[in-house]
Design a protein around this motif. Sequence first.
Motif, PDB file in Angstrom:
ATOM      1  N   SER A  26      37.016  38.656  41.794  1.00 63.82           N
ATOM      2  CA  SER A  26      36.702  39.816  40.963  1.00 63.82           C
ATOM      3  C   SER A  26      37.813  40.849  41.079  1.00 63.82           C
ATOM      4  O   SER A  26      38.370  41.059  42.155  1.00 63.82           O
ATOM      5  N   ILE A  27      38.112  41.497  39.961  1.00 67.29           N
ATOM      6  CA  ILE A  27      39.106  42.576  39.967  1.00 67.29           C
ATOM      7  C   ILE A  27      38.628  43.624  40.973  1.00 67.29           C
ATOM      8  O   ILE A  27      37.468  43.999  41.002  1.00 67.29           O
ATOM      9  N   GLY A  28      39.526  44.077  41.806  1.00 68.85           N
ATOM     10  CA  GLY A  28      39.190  45.044  42.843  1.00 68.85           C
ATOM     11  C   GLY A  28      38.932  44.401  44.189  1.00 68.85           C
ATOM     12  O   GLY A  28      38.958  45.060  45.216  1.00 68.85           O
ATOM     13  N   GLU A  29      38.684  43.087  44.194  1.00 69.65           N
ATOM     14  CA  GLU A  29      38.502  42.375  45.458  1.00 69.65           C
ATOM     15  C   GLU A  29      39.820  41.754  45.878  1.00 69.65           C
ATOM     16  O   GLU A  29      40.672  41.428  45.058  1.00 69.65           O
ATOM     17  N   ASN A  30      39.969  41.557  47.171  1.00 69.36           N
ATOM     18  CA  ASN A  30      41.182  41.000  47.730  1.00 69.36           C
ATOM     19  C   ASN A  30      41.178  39.483  47.654  1.00 69.36           C
ATOM     20  O   ASN A  30      40.180  38.844  47.969  1.00 69.36           O
ATOM     21  N   SER A  31      42.302  38.941  47.233  1.00 69.06           N
ATOM     22  CA  SER A  31      42.498  37.499  47.320  1.00 69.06           C
ATOM     23  C   SER A  31      42.861  37.191  48.766  1.00 69.06           C
ATOM     24  O   SER A  31      43.054  38.097  49.569  1.00 69.06           O
ATOM     25  N   GLU A  32      42.951  35.928  49.076  1.00 66.62           N
ATOM     26  CA  GLU A  32      43.462  35.581  50.397  1.00 66.62           C
ATOM     27  C   GLU A  32      44.913  36.054  50.461  1.00 66.62           C
ATOM     28  O   GLU A  32      45.481  36.469  49.463  1.00 66.62           O
TER      29      GLU A  32
ATOM     30  N   VAL B 229      44.656  36.589  34.745  1.00 67.81           N
ATOM     31  CA  VAL B 229      43.533  37.510  34.594  1.00 67.81           C
ATOM     32  C   VAL B 229      42.644  37.029  33.458  1.00 67.81           C
ATOM     33  O   VAL B 229      43.132  36.617  32.405  1.00 67.81           O
ATOM     34  N   ALA B 230      41.329  37.107  33.690  1.00 72.29           N
ATOM     35  CA  ALA B 230      40.355  36.797  32.638  1.00 72.29           C
ATOM     36  C   ALA B 230      39.624  38.077  32.264  1.00 72.29           C
ATOM     37  O   ALA B 230      39.303  38.901  33.131  1.00 72.29           O
ATOM     38  N   ASN B 231      39.364  38.232  30.981  1.00 71.39           N
ATOM     39  CA  ASN B 231      38.631  39.410  30.520  1.00 71.39           C
ATOM     40  C   ASN B 231      37.127  39.204  30.725  1.00 71.39           C
ATOM     41  O   ASN B 231      36.697  38.197  31.287  1.00 71.39           O
ATOM     42  N   ARG B 232      36.338  40.135  30.273  1.00 67.39           N
ATOM     43  CA  ARG B 232      34.890  40.075  30.483  1.00 67.39           C
ATOM     44  C   ARG B 232      34.225  38.908  29.762  1.00 67.39           C
ATOM     45  O   ARG B 232      33.114  38.534  30.098  1.00 67.39           O
TER      46      ARG B 232
ATOM     47  N   GLU C  40      38.991  48.690  32.273  1.00 67.93           N
ATOM     48  CA  GLU C  40      37.770  48.503  31.497  1.00 67.93           C
ATOM     49  C   GLU C  40      37.513  47.054  31.107  1.00 67.93           C
ATOM     50  O   GLU C  40      36.365  46.629  31.034  1.00 67.93           O
ATOM     51  N   GLU C  41      38.566  46.305  30.833  1.00 69.01           N
ATOM     52  CA  GLU C  41      38.399  44.989  30.224  1.00 69.01           C
ATOM     53  C   GLU C  41      38.639  43.797  31.145  1.00 69.01           C
ATOM     54  O   GLU C  41      38.120  42.711  30.894  1.00 69.01           O
ATOM     55  N   TRP C  42      39.429  43.967  32.188  1.00 67.65           N
ATOM     56  CA  TRP C  42      39.704  42.838  33.069  1.00 67.65           C
ATOM     57  C   TRP C  42      38.546  42.646  34.034  1.00 67.65           C
ATOM     58  O   TRP C  42      38.055  43.598  34.633  1.00 67.65           O
ATOM     59  N   ALA C  43      38.133  41.396  34.228  1.00 65.22           N
ATOM     60  CA  ALA C  43      36.978  41.113  35.074  1.00 65.22           C
ATOM     61  C   ALA C  43      37.324  40.341  36.353  1.00 65.22           C
ATOM     62  O   ALA C  43      36.777  40.622  37.411  1.00 65.22           O
ATOM     63  N   GLU C  44      38.198  39.355  36.243  1.00 65.55           N
ATOM     64  CA  GLU C  44      38.511  38.513  37.408  1.00 65.55           C
ATOM     65  C   GLU C  44      39.911  37.953  37.281  1.00 65.55           C
ATOM     66  O   GLU C  44      40.534  38.038  36.225  1.00 65.55           O
TER      67      GLU C  44
END
Length: 136
Positions: free
Chosen positions: A37-43, A52-55, A92-96
């Motif tokens: 998820s956008i905002g979460e840390n990858s390894e 990046v995937a949108n909503r 606003e639009e990017w999700a993961e």
Amino acid sequence: MTDIVWTGLVAITDTRYAMLARLGGQWLAEERPEPVSIGENSEYEDKAIYIVANREGLACYCGQTAPTRMLTRGAAATRLHQHVSRTRSKKEEWAEYWVIPLSSATPAHVVSDLEKTVAARLGIPLVHRARVGRRA
């Protein structure tokens, strides 16, 4: 919503991710077939390609990391934080995002070429800004 729309053409799936990750060849550090998820840390990764995937789950942006200093978290998460903190439409639009981690020894030209190839396979222009609703 802002006037920039991050549209995509294809859904990013674990099967599609695996095909794209294999393009890394000898430089691929490992496969990570799960979105973050956008905002979460990858390894942790140093050099990487991120998708990046949108909503709607469509791949809408492809980028690369090439940090010039040591990071305390993954380079992809750091780069994405920079994107969403500077551009409202991305927030606003990017999700993961999906990460293709590469060996830290991967030459810069290989990283750049891989980014272009992944973007082309997904039908994403490297400069992606579709303007809608322009005001006269």
